[in-house]
Design a protein around this motif. Structure first.
Motif, short mmCIF file in Angstrom:
data_model
loop_
_atom_site.label_atom_id
_atom_site.label_comp_id
_atom_site.label_asym_id
_atom_site.label_seq_id
_atom_site.Cartn_x
_atom_site.Cartn_y
_atom_site.Cartn_z
N LEU A 47 0.82 -1.21 0.00
CA LEU A 47 0.00 0.00 0.00
C LEU A 47 0.86 1.26 0.00
O LEU A 47 0.50 2.26 -0.63
CB LEU A 47 -0.96 0.00 1.19
CG LEU A 47 -2.15 -0.94 1.07
CD1 LEU A 47 -2.93 -0.96 2.38
CD2 LEU A 47 -3.05 -0.56 -0.09
N LYS A 48 1.99 1.21 0.68
CA LYS A 48 2.90 2.36 0.70
C LYS A 48 3.41 2.65 -0.71
O LYS A 48 3.44 3.80 -1.16
CB LYS A 48 4.06 2.08 1.65
CG LYS A 48 5.08 3.20 1.75
CD LYS A 48 6.22 2.85 2.68
CE LYS A 48 7.13 1.87 1.98
NZ LYS A 48 8.39 1.62 2.66
N TYR A 49 3.79 1.59 -1.45
CA TYR A 49 4.28 1.77 -2.81
C TYR A 49 3.15 2.24 -3.74
O TYR A 49 3.37 3.07 -4.63
CB TYR A 49 4.89 0.47 -3.35
CG TYR A 49 6.09 0.01 -2.56
CD1 TYR A 49 7.11 0.90 -2.22
CD2 TYR A 49 6.21 -1.31 -2.15
CE1 TYR A 49 8.22 0.48 -1.49
CE2 TYR A 49 7.31 -1.73 -1.43
CZ TYR A 49 8.32 -0.84 -1.10
OH TYR A 49 9.41 -1.26 -0.39
N LEU A 50 1.96 1.73 -3.52
CA LEU A 50 0.81 2.16 -4.33
C LEU A 50 0.53 3.64 -4.09
O LEU A 50 0.31 4.39 -5.05
CB LEU A 50 -0.42 1.32 -3.99
CG LEU A 50 -1.69 1.65 -4.77
CD1 LEU A 50 -1.48 1.42 -6.26
CD2 LEU A 50 -2.84 0.80 -4.26
N LYS A 51 0.57 4.06 -2.85
CA LYS A 51 0.34 5.48 -2.54
C LYS A 51 1.39 6.35 -3.21
O LYS A 51 1.08 7.43 -3.72
CB LYS A 51 0.34 5.71 -1.03
CG LYS A 51 0.20 7.16 -0.63
CD LYS A 51 -1.04 7.41 0.15
CE LYS A 51 -1.17 8.80 0.73
NZ LYS A 51 -1.16 9.89 -0.18
N ALA A 52 2.61 5.89 -3.23
CA ALA A 52 3.69 6.64 -3.89
C ALA A 52 3.41 6.79 -5.39
O ALA A 52 3.64 7.86 -5.97
CB ALA A 52 5.04 5.96 -3.66
N LYS A 53 2.89 5.73 -6.02
CA LYS A 53 2.56 5.81 -7.45
C LYS A 53 1.42 6.81 -7.68
O LYS A 53 1.47 7.59 -8.63
CB LYS A 53 2.16 4.43 -8.00
CG LYS A 53 3.31 3.43 -8.05
CD LYS A 53 2.94 2.16 -8.77
CE LYS A 53 2.11 1.22 -7.95
NZ LYS A 53 1.91 -0.09 -8.62
N VAL A 54 0.43 6.79 -6.83
CA VAL A 54 -0.69 7.72 -6.95
C VAL A 54 -0.22 9.14 -6.68
O VAL A 54 -0.54 10.07 -7.44
CB VAL A 54 -1.85 7.31 -6.02
CG1 VAL A 54 -2.93 8.38 -6.01
CG2 VAL A 54 -2.44 5.96 -6.45
N ASP A 55 0.57 9.32 -5.65
CA ASP A 55 1.09 10.65 -5.33
C ASP A 55 1.99 11.19 -6.44
O ASP A 55 2.11 12.41 -6.61
CB ASP A 55 1.85 10.64 -4.01
CG ASP A 55 0.94 10.47 -2.81
OD1 ASP A 55 -0.30 10.59 -2.96
OD2 ASP A 55 1.47 10.19 -1.71
N ALA A 56 2.63 10.30 -7.20
CA ALA A 56 3.49 10.72 -8.31
C ALA A 56 2.67 11.21 -9.51
O ALA A 56 3.22 11.83 -10.41
CB ALA A 56 4.40 9.57 -8.73
N GLY A 57 1.35 10.91 -9.50
CA GLY A 57 0.52 11.43 -10.58
C GLY A 57 -0.43 10.47 -11.24
O GLY A 57 -1.07 10.81 -12.24
#
Length: 112
Positions: A47-57
């Motif tokens: 979930l942390k990595y998924l959030k990073a992908k979403v936060d990246a755009g």
């Protein structure tokens, strides 16, 4: 997948690059893994990595294939609790012409 020298180390870096070069010209979907990713160390890390992908755009998430609505619902709840607010599209599979093809298509991702 293997990273390369001076290449992207993960999907989040790729998303960030696309956004920085092209703005909102492209709609970007990223992968979500409600049943876990083979390389994941834990659901929390995933979930942390998924959030990073979403936060990246990323604009939205398409999940790996799943058939149980309860698994999808739990995943969406976990994403929302993590602060992920974009749309989450469940990955589904059209029923293939044979049971053997269905088994082959689902065996590698833990789908029941």
């Amino acid at each position: 997948w293997q990273s390369t020298v001076n290449g992207f180390q993960n999907a989040g870096e790729l998303v960030k690059h696309i956004r920085s070069k092209h703005g909102a010209f492209f709609s970007i979907a990223v992968a979500g893994h409600p049943l876990g990713h083979a390389a994941s160390t834990s659901p929390a890390d995933e979930l942390k990595y998924l959030k990073a992908k979403v936060d990246a755009g990323a604009d939205y998430i398409i999940t790996q294939m799943l058939f149980k609505a309860s698994e999808y619902k739990q995943y969406v709840q976990a994403c929302r609790a993590e602060g992920i607010t974009c749309p989450i599209v469940p990955g589904i599979l059209m029923v293939p012409p044979s049971a053997e093809m269905l088994r082959q298509g689902t065996s590698h991702c833990g789908v029941e």
